[in-house]
Scaffold this active site. Sequence first.
Site, PDB file in Angstrom:
ATOM      1  N   LYS A  76       2.387   1.722   7.572  1.00 48.65           N
ATOM      2  CA  LYS A  76       2.987   2.029   8.872  1.00 48.65           C
ATOM      3  C   LYS A  76       4.453   1.618   8.920  1.00 48.65           C
ATOM      4  CE  LYS A  76       0.419  -0.214  11.711  1.00 48.65           C
ATOM      5  NZ  LYS A  76      -0.508  -0.783  10.737  1.00 48.65           N
ATOM      6  N   THR A  93       6.470   1.097   6.421  1.00 48.15           N
ATOM      7  CA  THR A  93       7.198   1.929   5.474  1.00 48.15           C
ATOM      8  C   THR A  93       7.485   3.298   6.081  1.00 48.15           C
ATOM      9  OG1 THR A  93       6.055   0.754   3.699  1.00 48.15           O
ATOM     10  CG2 THR A  93       7.113   2.827   3.108  1.00 48.15           C
ATOM     11  N   ARG A 132       8.040  -5.351  13.913  1.00 45.56           N
ATOM     12  CA  ARG A 132       7.582  -6.732  14.120  1.00 45.56           C
ATOM     13  C   ARG A 132       8.198  -7.679  13.097  1.00 45.56           C
ATOM     14  NH1 ARG A 132       1.526  -5.756  13.389  1.00 45.56           N
ATOM     15  NH2 ARG A 132       2.380  -3.990  12.252  1.00 45.56           N
ATOM     16  N   LYS A 140      -0.252 -11.675   0.897  1.00 49.40           N
ATOM     17  CA  LYS A 140       0.265 -10.492   1.538  1.00 49.40           C
ATOM     18  C   LYS A 140       1.691 -10.204   1.081  1.00 49.40           C
ATOM     19  CE  LYS A 140       0.882  -8.714   6.205  1.00 49.40           C
ATOM     20  NZ  LYS A 140       2.304  -8.508   6.142  1.00 49.40           N
ATOM     21  N   ALA A 144      -2.539  -8.702  15.769  1.00 42.46           N
ATOM     22  CA  ALA A 144      -3.039  -7.443  16.325  1.00 42.46           C
ATOM     23  C   ALA A 144      -4.518  -7.543  16.690  1.00 42.46           C
ATOM     24  CB  ALA A 144      -2.806  -6.309  15.341  1.00 42.46           C
ATOM     25  N   PHE A 160      -2.355  -2.652  12.774  1.00 44.79           N
ATOM     26  CA  PHE A 160      -3.616  -2.070  12.314  1.00 44.79           C
ATOM     27  C   PHE A 160      -3.734  -0.581  12.686  1.00 44.79           C
ATOM     28  CE2 PHE A 160      -5.213  -6.654  12.808  1.00 44.79           C
ATOM     29  CZ  PHE A 160      -4.851  -6.979  11.526  1.00 44.79           C
ATOM     30  N   PHE A 210       0.885   8.394  -2.437  1.00 40.47           N
ATOM     31  CA  PHE A 210       0.735   7.394  -3.490  1.00 40.47           C
ATOM     32  C   PHE A 210       0.803   8.091  -4.855  1.00 40.47           C
ATOM     33  CE2 PHE A 210      -0.902   3.073  -2.319  1.00 40.47           C
ATOM     34  CZ  PHE A 210      -0.516   3.143  -1.003  1.00 40.47           C
ATOM     35  N   TRP A 251       8.234   6.143   0.447  1.00 42.10           N
ATOM     36  CA  TRP A 251       8.190   5.010  -0.468  1.00 42.10           C
ATOM     37  C   TRP A 251       9.046   5.318  -1.708  1.00 42.10           C
ATOM     38  CZ3 TRP A 251       6.451   3.657  -5.396  1.00 42.10           C
ATOM     39  CH2 TRP A 251       6.350   2.272  -5.633  1.00 42.10           C
TER      40      TRP A 251
END
Lengths: 565, 565
Positions: free
Chosen positions: A81, A83, A104, A115, A283, A311, A391, A419
Amino acid sequence: MILERRICKMAKTDLEIAQECVMEPIEKVAAKIGIPADSLEHYGKYKAKLSFDYLKSIENNPHGKLVLVTAINPTKAGEGKSTTTVGLGDALNRLGKKTMMALREPSLGPVFGLKGGATGGGYAQVVPMEDINLHFTGDMHAITTANNLVSACLDNVIHQGNELNIDPEKVTFKRCLDMNDRTLRNITIGCGAKANGVERKDGFNITVASEIMAALCLADDLMDLKKRFGKMLVAYTYDDKPVYVHDLGIEGALAMVMKDAVLPNIVQTLEHNPVLIHGGPFANIAHGCNSVIATKACLELADYTVTEAGFGADLGAEKFLDIKCRLANLKPNAVVIVATIRALKQHGGIALEDLKEENVEAMLAGCENLAKHIDTVQQFGLPYIVAINEFATDTPAEVAALEKWCEENNHPMSLSQVWAKGGEGAIDLANKVVALCDQENNYAPLYDLDKSIEEKVETIAKKVYGADGVDFTEEAQVQIAKFNELGWDKLPICMAKTQMSLSDDGKVMGRPTGFRITVRELRPSLGAGFIVALTGKVLTMPGLPKHPSALDMDVDEDGKIVGLF
Amino acid sequence: MILERRICKMAKTDLEIAQECVMEPIEKVAAKIGIPADSLEHYGKYKAKLSFDYLKSIENNPHGKLVLVTAINPTKAGEGKSTTTVGLGDALNRLGKKTMMALREPSLGPVFGLKGGATGGGYAQVVPMEDINLHFTGDMHAITTANNLVSACLDNVIHQGNELNIDPEKVTFKRCLDMNDRTLRNITIGCGAKANGVERKDGFNITVASEIMAALCLADDLMDLKKRFGKMLVAYTYDDKPVYVHDLGIEGALAMVMKDAVLPNIVQTLEHNPVLIHGGPFANIAHGCNSVIATKACLELADYTVTEAGFGADLGAEKFLDIKCRLANLKPNAVVIVATIRALKQHGGIALEDLKEENVEAMLAGCENLAKHIDTVQQFGLPYIVAINEFATDTPAEVAALEKWCEENNHPMSLSQVWAKGGEGAIDLANKVVALCDQENNYAPLYDLDKSIEEKVETIAKKVYGADGVDFTEEAQVQIAKFNELGWDKLPICMAKTQMSLSDDGKVMGRPTGFRITVRELRPSLGAGFIVALTGKVLTMPGLPKHPSALDMDVDEDGKIVGLF
């Protein structure tokens, strides 16, 4: 993002890409959007806060368009999200649209754990990546300080004669640290001599789970934040009356501690477009959106604002639309629903370790999850588009099948390659988003605030999760009765539910039907201004894995960082 | 300073005076001492860090003169070392001497409690006072983070199979918070389910008591700091072998967390002279001096550097001269010993509540305390001057008697009125300090590092405190034997003793004789590079008073702070 990195082994890490970026001085980035240099409070050359006076000067500007980026139920690596938000913002700027992004702030704790950073990935990142993921401008530290000042003053009142008649067994407000530290989840404080205070059970949350953070992110300004601090519930008395921060008399001190943290932070994308990064509440037990102050500033400054919420759409978008937009009187214009072929395959029944293998059938089965989130966004009366975050493992057959599925079901979609390509990878998405924003929409929250707590929870469970209904445990029922009595029942609901599934069981993939949701506990976040409904155990203090990322981090003699993902 | 404020009720508060100051942009202040604008990392308009590259570029500059400001054993309000340091620095600048000041960073915790700010007082202050006393540039928060990362990783190792064989009952490294919070002194962590980690006793220190802080303040640069982090003792194994941070493998991550905090902060006095404020370790379990990095930068940039060290000369000056100057190879030129007539009367037997009354006789009796500190400075081979920090309650008879006592005993002295007049109030002091700095001196530490731990402690106790000798408890003797075995005995000694008295009993005023010091415990601070000798219970986590200052703090809608002292 970890999985992305592992897949594209030949590619550079996010950190390497970020470090190669020759950043522009932040005043130059700010100038692009019309922010004068003297409105910036610098934190080094590439970070700044918008000044108090400047925010006031723009508060009557007309608002630009507001685009929310949300997602399907994610895999553990997330769907991208942030990205996509960054890449879409860069693409809109490439199209000549004056665009800002509102994101955020990352939590420091998880950075040392497992993470990845929370500043996007690949060529759709926000920089300076290391600083943003470390101390940034100190907002998290200010929240930690404010939170723990509440606790210190509360325990001091108990120790110094307990004039407020606080029952030490009924303290609801926990301490916090911005650290993954499981041993602080359940602790006993005040042990030993009487001079060490009154012994009681307590625990630490991670800072982003602090109500101080949630209140910051829903406040209009510092004075509103001070009022919210005063309303925060901290404990009950021996005769079960609520005790608020206002009773402790420290909302002024808390506001003082937060006087800089309340100002939004401006940084830049790899393509030198302005981004506000401000606030980052959990979240689950909170609403998972950046601050209202930052979002409003973007809307006042830019023609397009792209933002995201934590999320999947069942949690992030629902809270963004039912809590944040309602409370802040924001009018969203379009929703981008991010999905990955990997996650769709997972929803179609494929195990994590096999997601690399082509499986068109499983992916199509998994599209049911996507369909439900689309349905949710439609219920909110908003136009949407599906963004497929590409991806390296996606196969042409999978992509073609997904495109066909969208076409057959009349779902607007776009293949996003942000990406790998930055803003250039989302030109098509950006053009389609501009068109969506030109549509009229019928945005409205899903429930009225004057409904009962039970009705509000049921509305969310049925309309957003697709559940048949909600069961409230006995504990929850007792709490609801109490909240009704105390007049706390007219607040919006903040659902705490697993992000992995539409149901309250994280192992249930796809689009489950014929299930019920169980609400086990309710927690009043009166400063934030919502009631949290917990559908299961929510971990508000993560732990470190066996091999924490901290082991791989280092800084060389020139101050250059390695091992920060 | 609280007492000063109470006495001079008609005068403005420190905060009011500070807020009236029209500050100069920090690049203008820096330019006065030759620091180019592009060497600054701004934190707003009035605070900056000196850049990494700039510090490197000046490291071979010849050193200017170094002046230490110390004091007699203080009253609870302090004698005004910081105020004198700032005023003297301003006065030297008024004399045309290129002068910088190096001060300690205030701890945030006590700000919410009782203590005044730590940025000087009256018209001898450093600004922006509110920012410096609150989050400043985030150094304290970085230290808190680094400290708690050590603890989180340590408990994670224990939880994840305990490959290092750590005995949970022999963990020596505590968590920390920059908060006065007595209930965190003694806690039990890891309670409840197995997933919450291994249960053990722990406690929080206030951040300034963290060894991370002490190590920061004695490090030469970031790489040296990383090495020091690796050496920090965190626990012992079940078979009693030491476990270091290096064994946890996280000194790189800690250095990363501290990469900005290692850079000194530049701010200005009310008279717009440059001050470096950097690092502020406890003056009992640590050495109580600002960072070596900041002091060296001042010496490299200015002709005169004025600095201070925590508490009286028995603690602050001794550690400055035996630990800091020795380890950093600094050559001090002169010592200013601050005394107040109030404190001298207290040393002469007058109770705190009666210090406002004139009492020449008591004051002269109290001069014995001053005489001992002068004797200490002389033993270090350094020229000195007594600075009487004037209070509104001082009477002409008291001042005259004190001047006469100094004259009769051949002690250089000067009446300092910096609180009321700023630099103008210390012109005489400044002139005399310049003359002292022109003298040759025979500075040498009081003990050799290769003496035994017992001999080093005895040297300090006899020469500095005037004790007859030292008794080591059985526990201390066992520890010394162990430290000898582990090769930790060649480090300097950091005494932890009450600051109120030359003895180890805080109620003994004046210049006691015929007493012995008891060392109860020794603690290795191997990252800082000293052995702490504790002469009594040292509180490393303060508590809040019944009416904490936090209750009186507020911030208005323009962001202006009130109630911060």
